[in-house]
Design a protein around this motif. Structure first.
Motif, PDB file in Angstrom:
ATOM      1  N   LEU A  21      37.366  59.489  15.808  1.00  0.00           N
ATOM      2  CA  LEU A  21      38.259  60.601  15.628  1.00  0.00           C
ATOM      3  C   LEU A  21      39.599  60.219  15.467  1.00  0.00           C
ATOM      4  CD1 LEU A  21      38.898  63.370  15.269  1.00  0.00           C
ATOM      5  CD2 LEU A  21      38.640  63.874  17.659  1.00  0.00           C
ATOM      6  N   PRO A  22      40.198  59.320  16.231  1.00  0.00           N
ATOM      7  CA  PRO A  22      41.517  58.814  16.168  1.00  0.00           C
ATOM      8  C   PRO A  22      42.019  58.250  14.759  1.00  0.00           C
ATOM      9  CG  PRO A  22      40.651  58.160  18.299  1.00  0.00           C
ATOM     10  CD  PRO A  22      39.600  58.619  17.433  1.00  0.00           C
ATOM     11  N   SER A  23      40.781  57.449  14.101  1.00  0.00           N
ATOM     12  CA  SER A  23      41.134  56.897  12.772  1.00  0.00           C
ATOM     13  C   SER A  23      41.308  57.981  11.576  1.00  0.00           C
ATOM     14  CB  SER A  23      39.961  56.039  12.345  1.00  0.00           C
ATOM     15  OG  SER A  23      40.001  55.016  13.161  1.00  0.00           O
ATOM     16  N   TYR A  24      40.504  58.900  11.725  1.00  0.00           N
ATOM     17  CA  TYR A  24      40.466  60.255  10.811  1.00  0.00           C
ATOM     18  C   TYR A  24      41.834  61.070  10.904  1.00  0.00           C
ATOM     19  CZ  TYR A  24      35.479  59.600   9.617  1.00  0.00           C
ATOM     20  OH  TYR A  24      34.425  59.395   9.111  1.00  0.00           O
ATOM     21  N   VAL A  25      42.311  61.278  12.249  1.00  0.00           N
ATOM     22  CA  VAL A  25      43.522  61.805  12.449  1.00  0.00           C
ATOM     23  C   VAL A  25      44.705  60.901  11.914  1.00  0.00           C
ATOM     24  CG1 VAL A  25      45.133  62.833  14.266  1.00  0.00           C
ATOM     25  CG2 VAL A  25      42.631  63.109  14.576  1.00  0.00           C
ATOM     26  N   ALA A  26      44.601  59.680  12.202  1.00  0.00           N
ATOM     27  CA  ALA A  26      45.876  59.082  11.831  1.00  0.00           C
ATOM     28  C   ALA A  26      45.669  58.752  10.032  1.00  0.00           C
ATOM     29  CB  ALA A  26      45.491  57.150  12.338  1.00  0.00           C
ATOM     30  N   GLU A  27      44.662  58.830   9.510  1.00  0.00           N
ATOM     31  CA  GLU A  27      44.613  58.813   7.957  1.00  0.00           C
ATOM     32  C   GLU A  27      45.071  60.001   7.492  1.00  0.00           C
ATOM     33  OE1 GLU A  27      40.670  57.590   7.166  1.00  0.00           O
ATOM     34  OE2 GLU A  27      40.683  55.655   7.810  1.00  0.00           O
ATOM     35  N   ILE A 138      45.903  68.405  12.622  1.00  0.00           N
ATOM     36  CA  ILE A 138      46.549  67.378  11.535  1.00  0.00           C
ATOM     37  C   ILE A 138      45.493  67.113  10.719  1.00  0.00           C
ATOM     38  CG2 ILE A 138      47.289  64.885  11.660  1.00  0.00           C
ATOM     39  CD1 ILE A 138      49.023  66.793  13.098  1.00  0.00           C
ATOM     40  N   ALA A 139      44.145  67.341  10.993  1.00  0.00           N
ATOM     41  CA  ALA A 139      43.113  66.880  10.020  1.00  0.00           C
ATOM     42  C   ALA A 139      42.138  67.931   9.879  1.00  0.00           C
ATOM     43  CB  ALA A 139      42.307  65.777  10.439  1.00  0.00           C
ATOM     44  N   PRO A 140      42.714  69.344   9.295  1.00  0.00           N
ATOM     45  CA  PRO A 140      41.666  70.541   9.218  1.00  0.00           C
ATOM     46  C   PRO A 140      40.385  70.380   8.316  1.00  0.00           C
ATOM     47  CG  PRO A 140      43.757  70.600   7.963  1.00  0.00           C
ATOM     48  CD  PRO A 140      43.833  69.417   8.467  1.00  0.00           C
ATOM     49  N   ASP A 141      40.407  69.323   7.488  1.00  0.00           N
ATOM     50  CA  ASP A 141      39.230  69.180   6.605  1.00  0.00           C
ATOM     51  C   ASP A 141      37.848  68.993   7.615  1.00  0.00           C
ATOM     52  OD1 ASP A 141      40.493  69.825   4.588  1.00  0.00           O
ATOM     53  OD2 ASP A 141      40.647  67.969   3.635  1.00  0.00           O
TER      54      ASP A 141
END
Length: 293
Positions: A21-27, A138-141
């Motif tokens: 999850l942190p990687s997806y949020v950062a991207e 931050i990552a609604p998708d």
């Protein structure tokens, strides 16, 4: 949005625990023009953060966290990823403000339920005028949508198991214990505890192999938000490992709460579920039949 990542709301920090999850949020933050600062939790974050401004801090070191957020001009904070253990009391390093403003903070951090602890951490972070935002903001998708996500849909027996497991998951959530439950043939066979979803599914697979669970009935995993949960932290999440472990456990599928659960690596999840003949679907509490009928 300016590529510097400095907005009127302040720079974004991502507190990174374990998992994807942190990687997806950062991207997602980078894609939106942000320049996030990564605060990797020592012995929890399991990836390298080259290419980002980053630092590693101990899980209970609020003094270091406060200094870091001040140094980078952080206005918004996202809490993401798993945390496998609580800090020992020797590891908790509060700021003077925390000791004066929230006398019960350390006791809660050491002994409270997961949701109680997260709410306390949010209050501590926001104490200096910062704002905690959810990973889904931050990552609604990543949010699950209503209905089947892939080619397979739950059948009538599956929907009965969904109802039963959802009832158990909601009760478990009210107790601030976990977010998931497994129902097979209308019987609750597993509840999620400290071990997490994947290890719970391993337990189900073991029970199945030992003949403790019928080989003729498949069953369903359901994950729901706790009724009292602050959605800015620890939303239920599934990923590729969840699908693979559900298949090993002989389940028919997985159901999560739509709009309040995260699906990581959605394309891989759907592909693996379709190949295994499993359904993955999103549930809506406010629709008849959870939105599946």
């Amino acid at each position: 949005m300016a590529l510097s990542g400095d907005t009127a709301a302040g720079r974004l920090a991502i507190i990174a625990g374990g998992g994807l999850l942190p990687s997806y949020v950062a991207e997602a933050a980078r894609a939106a023009g942000e320049n996030p600062v990564i605060v990797a939790l020592k012995d929890e974050s399991d990836r390298r953060w080259e290419g980002y401004d980053h630092a590693i801090i101990g899980i209970g070191d609020f003094a270091a966290l406060d200094g870091l957020l001040n140094r980078y001009g952080i206005g918004r904070v996202v809490m993401s990823g798993s945390v496998r253990r609580r800090p020992e009391w020797r590891e908790v390093r509060p700021t003077l403000r925390i000791l004066m403003k929230v006398p019960a903070a350390i006791r809660t951090l050491l002994s409270g339920g997961d949701d109680t602890v997260l709410q306390m951490v949010i209050r501590l972070i926001e104490g200096n005028g910062r704002r905690v935002v959810g990973a889904h903001e931050i990552a609604p998708d990543l949010l699950a949508s209503v209905g089947p996500l892939g080619a397979v849909a739950p059948g009538e027996d599956d929907r009965r198991d969904i109802n039963r497991a959802a009832e158990a998951a909601e009760t478990l959530g009210r107790l601030d214990v976990g977010q998931g439950a497994v129902s097979i043939g209308g019987r609750i066979v597993a509840l999620e505890g400290l071990e997490g979803t994947d290890e719970m599914l391993d337990r189900v697979a073991g029970l199945r192999a030992a003949g403790r669970i019928s080989a003729r009935r498949r069953g369903v995993l359901v994950k729901l938000c706790k009724p009292q949960q602050d959605v800015r932290a620890d939303l239920p999440a599934i990923g590729l490992s969840t699908v693979l472990n559900a298949g090993k456990a002989g389940l028919a599928g997985i159901a999560v709460e739509a709009g309040r659960s995260l699906v990581l690596d959605r394309a891989a999840v759907i592909r693996a579920a379709d190949e295994a003949g499993l359904f993955v679907c999103g549930l809506d509490r406010d629709l008849p039949g959870w939105g599946l009928e």
